[in-house]
Design an enzyme around this catalytic site. Structure first.
Site, PDB file in Angstrom:
ATOM      1  N   LYS A  87      12.553 -19.917  20.243  1.00  0.00           N
ATOM      2  CA  LYS A  87      12.816 -18.562  19.747  1.00  0.00           C
ATOM      3  C   LYS A  87      14.169 -18.106  20.231  1.00  0.00           C
ATOM      4  O   LYS A  87      14.620 -18.499  21.315  1.00  0.00           O
ATOM      5  CB  LYS A  87      11.761 -17.588  20.283  1.00  0.00           C
ATOM      6  CG  LYS A  87      11.689 -16.293  19.521  1.00  0.00           C
ATOM      7  CD  LYS A  87      10.987 -16.506  18.206  1.00  0.00           C
ATOM      8  CE  LYS A  87      10.683 -15.224  17.483  1.00  0.00           C
ATOM      9  NZ  LYS A  87       9.560 -15.388  16.567  1.00  0.00           N
ATOM     10  N   LYS A  97       1.484 -21.389  17.543  1.00  0.00           N
ATOM     11  CA  LYS A  97       1.354 -21.363  16.073  1.00  0.00           C
ATOM     12  C   LYS A  97       1.450 -22.778  15.511  1.00  0.00           C
ATOM     13  O   LYS A  97       0.642 -23.187  14.685  1.00  0.00           O
ATOM     14  CB  LYS A  97       2.490 -20.543  15.446  1.00  0.00           C
ATOM     15  CG  LYS A  97       2.370 -19.070  15.609  1.00  0.00           C
ATOM     16  CD  LYS A  97       3.443 -18.357  14.778  1.00  0.00           C
ATOM     17  CE  LYS A  97       3.728 -17.011  15.399  1.00  0.00           C
ATOM     18  NZ  LYS A  97       4.581 -16.138  14.601  1.00  0.00           N
ATOM     19  N   THR A 130       4.897 -15.164   5.183  1.00  0.00           N
ATOM     20  CA  THR A 130       4.116 -14.538   6.256  1.00  0.00           C
ATOM     21  C   THR A 130       3.054 -13.630   5.633  1.00  0.00           C
ATOM     22  O   THR A 130       1.868 -13.683   6.002  1.00  0.00           O
ATOM     23  CB  THR A 130       5.036 -13.755   7.214  1.00  0.00           C
ATOM     24  OG1 THR A 130       6.099 -14.619   7.622  1.00  0.00           O
ATOM     25  CG2 THR A 130       4.289 -13.277   8.448  1.00  0.00           C
ATOM     26  N   ASN A 167       9.712  -7.324   6.351  1.00  0.00           N
ATOM     27  CA  ASN A 167       9.400  -8.455   5.477  1.00  0.00           C
ATOM     28  C   ASN A 167       7.893  -8.638   5.323  1.00  0.00           C
ATOM     29  O   ASN A 167       7.362  -8.642   4.207  1.00  0.00           O
ATOM     30  CB  ASN A 167      10.067  -9.734   6.018  1.00  0.00           C
ATOM     31  CG  ASN A 167       9.608 -10.971   5.267  1.00  0.00           C
ATOM     32  OD1 ASN A 167       8.560 -11.530   5.559  1.00  0.00           O
ATOM     33  ND2 ASN A 167      10.363 -11.392   4.260  1.00  0.00           N
ATOM     34  N   LYS A 195      10.973 -25.003  17.160  1.00  0.00           N
ATOM     35  CA  LYS A 195      11.134 -24.259  15.898  1.00  0.00           C
ATOM     36  C   LYS A 195      10.771 -22.810  16.124  1.00  0.00           C
ATOM     37  O   LYS A 195       9.780 -22.508  16.778  1.00  0.00           O
ATOM     38  CB  LYS A 195      10.172 -24.870  14.859  1.00  0.00           C
ATOM     39  CG  LYS A 195      10.162 -24.187  13.517  1.00  0.00           C
ATOM     40  CD  LYS A 195      11.120 -24.853  12.563  1.00  0.00           C
ATOM     41  CE  LYS A 195      11.380 -24.018  11.316  1.00  0.00           C
ATOM     42  NZ  LYS A 195      12.336 -22.906  11.552  1.00  0.00           N
ATOM     43  N   SER A 235       8.409 -22.581   6.501  1.00  0.00           N
ATOM     44  CA  SER A 235       9.660 -23.076   7.083  1.00  0.00           C
ATOM     45  C   SER A 235       9.597 -24.592   7.262  1.00  0.00           C
ATOM     46  O   SER A 235      10.567 -25.308   7.016  1.00  0.00           O
ATOM     47  CB  SER A 235       9.904 -22.442   8.458  1.00  0.00           C
ATOM     48  OG  SER A 235      10.557 -21.208   8.320  1.00  0.00           O
TER      49      SER A 235
END
Ligand code: GLU
Length: 410
Positions: free
Chosen positions: A102, A90, A186, A217, A66, A344
């Site tokens: 990624k 993470k 985030t 963002n 992910k 997510s």
């Protein structure tokens, strides 16, 4: 030292502190898979441009991989690899059933039209479609990608597979199965980490001076949350420059005037550089832009008492040591910026079950994960007498190492 190399050094140290043999480091020091793709895109003026893109999948012992996809001119192989490792960490720290992945495309979306971006996004999905999927590898937004790009990618994937596949990607618009609270996740997570750090340092949020590098963002929503909480946002920046005012900036005005890529400082003449801004007086410094911003050159000039890393990899290895020695409480990227991937995960769970949660439910679940994870890392840092980054790596690497061992990979 590049970001991959410095990440590998800390992974090795974390594994050795946890008592794992060298083979485990050999397994985890690089992604299991790295796909490089070439994407032909017909540009608006009629010529064909070929873009290079990547998808890295670090480790899928825990579950599907992910992580986001970034559109940026500086994307490169080592960066994508390091970013995929950070995603694994993470997911480990906040205990999600994922490994890290990624993606990235070398391009400058600020110089591309809406339709060119659509063709590029769809072309990328066609190029990587065989290695991704709702139970294989789930992309999401990252630097200079957004919910519209996720929507095109989801549509392309659904057309290829011939069924609706909302769980293929997260960060989608709400009407396409996106989650409430994903867009601000985030920044919300970073805000929760700021509160935890302030508590440890016994400082009140009211009137705490905050500098935020980056107005994308994470940075822009964070500026809003800090302003709303009564903190004084004294510095903000974008890729072109920075604004600093010790009395506090007019955040609502800056939010109003920023463009969709977070550019705003070009509207002002009294700017300073990003470098200069990082060294100004403040209580909390939040790097929310790109890698390698706090280095051994400027680390000893940082005046903040707390640094919360909203960006991935903003502080080098040498700088981490200088900051820690100077008594600065550093909340590392792999913990501080995990809010995005947490929500997510909630989005993917909602897509899989077809039942959707309210914004309040999402926020309460996010808070629990972020605050529990902070305490875990903070306690590990105290009991094992290691800096916060190494503590976070130790916490993050443990689950994938265990899962790899149970699967018989080591
Ligand atoms: N790109 C974000 C990150 O670096 C979010 C990833 C995700 O939502 O999967 O954490």
């Amino acid at each position: 030292m590049n970001v991959l190399h410095s990440t590998q050094i800390i992974i090795r140290e974390a594994l050795s502190k946890l008592g794992y043999p060298d083979e485990m480091y050999e397994l985890l020091k690089e992604p299991l898979r790295l796909l490089t793709v070439r994407i032909p895109v017909r540009m608006d003026d009629g010529h064909m441009q070929i873009f290079t893109g990547y998808r890295a999948q670090h480790n899928d012992a825990v579950g599907p991989t992910k992580g986001g996809v970034r559109f940026h001119p500086d994307v490169n192989e080592d960066e994508v690899k390091a970013l995929s490792i950070w995603m694994s960490l993470k997911c480990g720290i906040v205990d999600l059933p994922y490994g890290g992945g990624k993606g990235g495309i070398i391009c400058d979306p600020r110089k591309m039209s809406f339709r060119e971006l659509e063709r590029l996004s769809r072309g990328y999905v066609r190029a990587i479609s065989q290695v991704v999927g709702p139970s294989k590898d789930i992309p999401a937004p990252d630097v200079m990608t957004n919910s519209q790009i996720m929507a095109w990618m989801m549509d392309e994937y659904s057309r290829i597979r011939e069924f609706d596949a909302p769980g293929f990607i997260t960060g989608k618009p709400i009407v396409l199965g996106g989650s409430h609270g994903r867009e601000t996740a985030t920044a919300k997570g970073v805000t929760m980490m700021i509160y935890k750090a302030l508590q440890k340092k016994d400082i009140a949020i009211h009137n705490a001076r905050v500098i935020i590098q980056g107005f994308g963002n994470a940075g822009s929503f964070l500026a809003k949350f800090m302003h709303d909480a009564g903190a004084r946002v004294v510095g903000i920046s974008d890729a072109n420059g920075a604004l600093y005012n010790p009395d506090g900036l007019d955040i609502p005005e800056l939010l109003e005037r920023r463009d969709s890529f977070g550019t705003v400082t070009n509207l002002f003449s009294n700017t300073i550089t990003n470098r200069e801004m990082l060294e100004q007086e403040c209580d909390i410094l939040v790097p929310a832009a790109i890698e390698n911003q706090i280095t051994r050159e400027n680390a000893h000039r940082i005046k903040a008492g707390i640094i919360v890393e909203a960006a991935n990899g903003p502080t080098t290895l040498e700088a981490t040591k200088i900051l820690t020695d100077n008594g600065i409480l550093l909340v590392p990227d792999v913990l501080a910026s995990a809010g995005g991937v947490i929500v997510s995960y909630f989005e993917w769970v909602q897509n899989n079950q077809g039942y959707y949660w309210t914004e309040e439910e999402v926020e309460a679940k996010l808070r629990k994960k972020m605050e529990d994870s902070f305490e875990n890392v903070y306690q590990l840092h105290l009991t094992r007498k290691v800096d916060m980054r190494l503590a976070a790596y130790m916490s993050g690497v443990r689950k994938m190492a265990e899962a790899s061992r149970y699967r018989g990979w080591i």
